[in-house]
Design a protein around this motif. Sequence first.
Motif, mmCIF file in Angstrom:
data_model
loop_
_atom_site.group_PDB
_atom_site.id
_atom_site.type_symbol
_atom_site.label_atom_id
_atom_site.label_comp_id
_atom_site.label_asym_id
_atom_site.label_seq_id
_atom_site.Cartn_x
_atom_site.Cartn_y
_atom_site.Cartn_z
ATOM 1 N N ASP A 147 0.838 -1.208 0.000
ATOM 2 C CA ASP A 147 0.000 0.000 0.000
ATOM 3 C C ASP A 147 0.872 1.259 0.000
ATOM 4 O O ASP A 147 2.018 1.227 0.451
ATOM 5 N N ASP A 162 0.595 5.366 -4.432
ATOM 6 C CA ASP A 162 -0.074 6.315 -3.554
ATOM 7 C C ASP A 162 -0.661 7.466 -4.356
ATOM 8 O O ASP A 162 -0.126 7.858 -5.400
ATOM 9 N N GLU A 168 -4.224 4.699 -6.899
ATOM 10 C CA GLU A 168 -5.164 5.260 -5.922
ATOM 11 C C GLU A 168 -5.441 6.717 -6.253
ATOM 12 O O GLU A 168 -4.633 7.359 -6.912
HETATM 13 MG MG MG Z 1 -3.196 3.680 0.227
#
Ligand code: MG
Length: 629
Positions: A534, A557, A589
């Motif tokens: 992530d 990100d 994202e």
């Molecule tokens: Mg994230």
Amino acid sequence: MWSYSFEIPTLLVMTILLVFFFSRPRLPLKKNLLFIQMIAIETLVIIFDIAASVADNNYQTVPKWLVDNLNMIYFIGFFTRAFVMYCFTLSVTRASIILKPYIRHILRIPFYFGIVVSLLSPFLRLLFYVDESGFHYGILYPYIYVVGFSYAITSLILLRYFHKDMPKRESYCMVLYNIILIASLIVRMALPTTLLMDTFVLIDIIIVYLGFENPEYFLELRSTVFNSIALREYIEENAGKMDYKVIGIVVHRYQVIREVYGANQTDVGLSLIGKYLKQFFPKNKIFYNRKGRFVVFVDPKTDVEYACKNLSKRFRKPWKSEEAELYLTPGFVTIDLSENDFTADEILGSMSRIFEKAGNSESGEIFYISKADVQKNKTDTLVRRYLESAIDNNTVELYLQPLVNRRGRIVGAEALARIKDFEGSIIPPGMFIPLAESSGRINEMGEQIFEKTCSFMRYLMAENINLDWINVNLSPVQFVRTDLAERYSAIAKKHKVDPGLIHLEITEESVVDESFMTSQIQALGEKGFKFVLDDYGTGYSNLSRLKKCPFINIKLDKSLVWGYDKEPDVILPNMVSTFKSMGFGITAEGIENTKMEDDMKGIGCDYLQGFLYSKPIPTSEFIKLFNRM
Ligand code: MG
Ligand code: C2E
Ligand code: MG
């Protein structure tokens, strides 16, 4: 006619109490001032009671004007004492703040009337008169009992309604105090010529002394400075009103020092510091706030840096006494308390946090506490309360944000936690996740979200809704738990969900300890879980390390996506193609508009997530959205 044999010892005890009370450091708190008034008025009442009794007993020889005036002053004292004792209850119950002003004014009338009646008595024979046959009661004499009883009973009524905010010990003290006051009036009525009432009032004063005013209760470190209880009360009473700066001094690594030198030696050292601070700040209030922390209230114009520099100099020498020799270093914090409307708890909470930092930092810098820090601390405290309640009641909510493929179809989702305040408004995770991590409760919270995700996945399967997977976030705090694989696998099993349908999102922070990460990922991998990296691009990235990690997907990100949107370059496309050649899937994202969507598809991203498709939404809405798209 009067027998005042009890009065003399009463007066003696009063004197001892007075001397002791005034010989110790005191704080200028309102109830403290009332207590001083109480002892002062009681001492006067005793003196005039004795004087008037002597005069009354010798009315033939003492001039009439003197007998009249001594009795008049005694009665004035009697009413004032009843009133001051009632004011004490008013103050400690905080009824003085809560009651409407007109009610407080009405309650003063019996006292004022008593003063007028006393002043007029030598002329109108209201409370008493003195004639050829001596002292006599006047027609209004019973009024003294009316005033005495009504103030004591009013005090008990105030206690009945306002005791909740008081410490239990204090409220019991106050009930006892008023009951003794009523008893003293009854004794006075039953034995009018034996002057016993002052002895009862003395008992009351001792009760207040032990319960509230005992200066020892507020002192610390061999009585050199005030303690943390005093500090709280002092700030509470003066919050918003005081024009002060605070200088905080903390002994570095206090816990270690205590272990190295032992508790007794450390305490000796601390009391030496307390004494030194009293010399250094002779006119200021100094408090010891536990854990090696001192708090000094100084004038707002004080040059804090200069003061701290000088204090540091003293710390270069050891703290020496017959019993000890300690080498200590100080840390400093400061806060300006003028013009603020924070409560004592809020101020002390922020101070405690910064003290913690200053106590562990070796740099010797001064830590400034700003109003924004106190505000942040206040918000955190509130959020912490909502968070605790949500975790305790398992009401942390599961929200989902869709993950779409290149053709715009929802194929997956990310599970995101939400909590609500007591009014039902959503608190963003940015506010509560860090708090949950620092308290360790992220473990429970994460597990609750994981379980809700499994249960939702099971529901989707039962309804024949084909979602390929759901991503669940795993905090670095959770990631270090060695029983993680066991626990998560048991939960998935309970809900009959294949762990392969749940992708665990971890950030680069979790990847720092490589060997641990490898074994953890292996353990979870054996149970069937898959991993996603992530927030790629926010931390410290290491390609060779990534190569070793069995991630199935890397999430860029949103800052990378937005940066590329503003100013396209070759770095991001190259990075994406490198990752893809290494076998990683790529998710972008933060897709907020179609240009970002086109850009990210253009550079080869496989999946997209962002407000363009949907914000995170509750599960029921997610199903509706899924069926629509
Ligand atoms: Mg994230
Ligand atoms: P994250 O894991 O990177 O989650 C993505 C965040 O980006 C979410 O914020 C999401 O609402 C936001 N986002 C997605 N698309 C867009 C967009 O187009 N524009 C903007 N402005 N934002 C977008 P959220 O839900 O506020 O969560 C913030 C962070 O809190 C998450 O970042 C995650 O690190 C953490 N978090 C949330 N739920 C959990 C949880 O259950 N466990 C753990 N450990 N962390 C969680
Ligand atoms: Mg995430």
